[in-house]
Design an enzyme around this catalytic site. Structure first.
Site, PDB file in Angstrom:
ATOM      1  CB  CYS A  43      -0.899   0.028   1.226  1.00  0.00           C
ATOM      2  SG  CYS A  43      -2.140  -1.243   1.189  1.00  0.00           S
TER       3      CYS A  43
ATOM      4  CB  CYS B  26      12.921   5.717  -7.980  1.00  0.00           C
ATOM      5  SG  CYS B  26      13.862   4.705  -6.848  1.00  0.00           S
TER       6      CYS B  26
HETATM    7  N1  LIG Z   1       4.142 -10.351  10.728  1.00  0.00           N
HETATM    8  C1  LIG Z   1       3.349  -9.436  11.249  1.00  0.00           C
HETATM    9  N2  LIG Z   1       2.879  -9.559  12.497  1.00  0.00           N
HETATM   10  C2  LIG Z   1       2.064  -8.625  13.036  1.00  0.00           C
HETATM   11  N3  LIG Z   1       1.674  -7.532  12.388  1.00  0.00           N
HETATM   12  C3  LIG Z   1       2.127  -7.347  11.148  1.00  0.00           C
HETATM   13  C4  LIG Z   1       2.975  -8.282  10.506  1.00  0.00           C
HETATM   14  N4  LIG Z   1       3.248  -7.818   9.262  1.00  0.00           N
HETATM   15  C5  LIG Z   1       2.607  -6.649   9.141  1.00  0.00           C
HETATM   16  N5  LIG Z   1       1.940  -6.356  10.263  1.00  0.00           N
HETATM   17  C6  LIG Z   1       1.146  -5.160  10.559  1.00  0.00           C
HETATM   18  O1  LIG Z   1       0.028  -5.157   9.728  1.00  0.00           O
HETATM   19  C7  LIG Z   1      -0.414  -3.811   9.575  1.00  0.00           C
HETATM   20  C8  LIG Z   1      -0.773  -3.608   8.134  1.00  0.00           C
HETATM   21  O2  LIG Z   1      -1.367  -2.353   8.036  1.00  0.00           O
HETATM   22  P1  LIG Z   1      -1.389  -1.505   6.713  1.00  0.00           P
HETATM   23  O3  LIG Z   1      -1.465  -2.420   5.540  1.00  0.00           O
HETATM   24  O4  LIG Z   1      -2.469  -0.530   6.851  1.00  0.00           O
HETATM   25  O5  LIG Z   1       0.053  -0.870   6.635  1.00  0.00           O
HETATM   26  P2  LIG Z   1       0.875   0.156   7.526  1.00  0.00           P
HETATM   27  O6  LIG Z   1       2.229  -0.450   7.666  1.00  0.00           O
HETATM   28  O7  LIG Z   1       0.182   0.557   8.768  1.00  0.00           O
HETATM   29  O8  LIG Z   1       0.912   1.422   6.597  1.00  0.00           O
HETATM   30  P3  LIG Z   1       1.728   1.672   5.259  1.00  0.00           P
HETATM   31  O9  LIG Z   1       1.968   0.340   4.609  1.00  0.00           O
HETATM   32  O10 LIG Z   1       0.854   2.550   4.464  1.00  0.00           O
HETATM   33  O11 LIG Z   1       2.984   2.338   5.702  1.00  0.00           O
HETATM   34  C9  LIG Z   1       0.727  -2.906  10.023  1.00  0.00           C
HETATM   35  O12 LIG Z   1       0.367  -2.249  11.217  1.00  0.00           O
HETATM   36  C10 LIG Z   1       1.878  -3.868  10.224  1.00  0.00           C
HETATM   37  O13 LIG Z   1       2.744  -3.491  11.276  1.00  0.00           O
END
Ligand SMILES: Nc1ncnc2c1ncn2[C@@H]1O[C@H](COP(=O)(O)OP(=O)(O)OP(=O)(O)O)[C@@H](O)[C@H]1O
Ligand SMILES: [Zn+2]
Length: 442
Positions: free
Chosen positions: A232, A399
């Site tokens: 995202c 980029c």
């Molecule tokens: N292995 C994992 N265990 C626990 N949580 C996870 C893991 N991988 C990703 N996440 C969490 O899942 C969430 C995904 O949220 P989202 O897709 O909205 O992305 P974001 O990281 O909050 O925002 P962006 O990608 O826009 O910077 C995040 O808070 C991320 O920390």
């Protein structure tokens, strides 16, 4: 009545807070009374809702599909939300509202400014806080009947079984292919229903897995990882789109807790399209697969293979990043770029057009990497090549973070045979960091 002064308003707020606390105490007393009365007779032990809960969940219990038995079923269910981001926030909000007995939440990330447009549990004052800490504060204030359990960690191969084992239903609200497969495998091996969702740009999809006698697991459905998955943070996301998906996940979790398990023909994946085409689609999905390496006839991946690290998720998902290493003599720092753009040059920005439209460096030319990778030489590139040859000027490729630019530099040097091409290390992000703090980060 005249307008109240600040001190009168504060006094009134304090009085109302005290009154609220008194009323909450009264309710707690009533609950205690009805609870102890309930323990006295056998029939009343089934009445496990406190008086406050009748009021709180009344609207939901009026729905025949839920009723009181449904409410009690929710209360008995432990649900785990992995990822407290765009999907996790709405999911958590509605799971807490619905009255699940226990809600676990896993996320090691902290709240950042760019989360606020769609991660609605957080506010400006949450920035920098652990997401799970910020979320539990809000959720508790909305429904303190729920038992909340916070895990300020990422699920990994060596902790996923310990965490998942303690729950009845799991929601995958994360954003990487690796975690999706890891959670998919762990939930399948532990026999826990998994509600998986993803959202990107204007589209979202939701699917219920590991349920029913012939229901598939994540791997049955997607045996191979996608070649390339945009994040995202690269491709973009619209708040309401991801909110729809997270909300549907909460609804699906309620249905599973109520025993409404899709089988046969009803086994579908829900697709939501926020802008293009039909808004909602339901496509039938395949069932359990004999050939699945986790749950098939001859499964080869066990809990031990995962926890010991023998099964390598990063290799399966094709990580590390796959961007080429650039010879240090073919790259320059942003500081060097600042100096060298004072002389004739071509500054080539290979981000996509939408990102270029958000912000760009003056005098730069935009040819997206996707076009460079295409078979036809884009016209813009031909004119760059001509100019580079005629004027013998260097090309600096930039980029957002300095990844795509490496691919572009390699391509321009090899396929397009343009000689003096240099990668700008760290991209525009570094430019903001070290050269011009007023250049937007997004
Ligand atoms: N292995 C994992 N265990 C626990 N949580 C996870 C893991 N991988 C990703 N996440 C969490 O899942 C969430 C995904 O949220 P989202 O897709 O909205 O992305 P974001 O990281 O909050 O925002 P962006 O990608 O826009 O910077 C995040 O808070 C991320 O920390
Ligand atoms: Zn399977």
């Amino acid at each position: 009545m005249g307008r109240m002064s600040r001190s009168e308003l504060n006094a009134e707020i304090a009085r109302l807070k005290t009154r609220i606390a008194e009323l909450e105490n009264d309710i707690a007393e009533l609950d205690k009374d009805s609870g102890s009365a309930g323990r006295e007779t056998e029939t009343e032990t089934e009445t496990e809702l406190g008086l406050e809960e009748y009021i709180r969940y009344g609207r939901q219990m009026l729905v025949p599909e839920i009723g009181k038995p449904g409410q009690l079923a929710l209360k008995k269910t432990k649900v785990l939300v992995v990822g407290a981001g765009g999907l996790g926030c709405p999911a958590l909000t509605y799971l807490a509202g619905a009255g699940f007995g226990t809600i676990g939440m896993v996320d090691e990330d902290t709240v950042s400014l760019s989360n606020l447009p769609r991660q609605t549990v957080y506010s400006g004052s949450s920035i920098g806080m652990l997401k799970v800490d910020a979320a539990v504060e809000v959720l508790r204030s909305r429904n303190e009947n729920v038992k909340y359990v916070c895990y300020p960690v990422a699920v990994r191969h060596d902790n996923v079984f310990d965490i998942v084992r303690q729950y009845d239903i799991v929601l995958d609200c994360t954003d990487t292919a690796m975690t999706r497969y890891l959670l998919g495998d762990a939930t399948r091996l532990l026999g826990k229903p998994l509600i998986s969702a993803s959202a990107l740009r204007t589209e979202a999809q939701i699917v219920v897995l590991n349920v029913g006698p012939d229901g598939p697991c994540y791997r049955c459905l997607f045996p191979k990882p996608p070649q390339h998955v945009d994040a995202c943070s690269d491709a973009g996301i619209i708040g309401p789109v991801v909110a729809v998906a997270g909300t549907v996940q909460a609804l699906e979790a309620m249905k599973v807790a109520l025993g409404q398990i899709p089988t046969g023909q009803q086994r579908t994946m829900t697709l939501f399209s926020g802008i293009h085409g039909p808004t909602w689609r339901s496509v039938r999905i395949r069932g359990w697969q004999r050939s699945c390496i986790v749950c098939g006839d001859r499964a080869t991946v066990s809990e031990w293979d995962i926890t010991s690290g023998k099964y390598d998720y990063s290799e399966f998902c094709g990580i590390p990043d796959g961007y080429p290493d650039i010879n240090s003599s073919h790259s320059i720092s942003v500081k060097e770029l600042e100096r060298r753009i004072k002389s004739p040059h071509v500054l080539l920005d290979v981000r996509d057009r939408t990102q270029y439209g958000i912000c760009n460096l003056p005098g730069s030319i935009n040819v997206p990497l996707s076009e460079l990778l295409g078979y036809d030489h884009p016209a813009a590139l031909c004119s760059i090549a001509d100019r580079v040859k005629a004027e013998a000027v260097p090309v600096f490729v930039i980029c957002r973070f300095g990844n795509d630019s490496r691919t572009a530099v390699q391509l321009l040097r090899s396929s397009h045979r343009i000689g003096r091409v240099f990668d700008v290390t760290g991209g525009l992000d570094m430019w903001t960091e070290h050269v011009d703090s007023s250049f937007p980060r997004y």
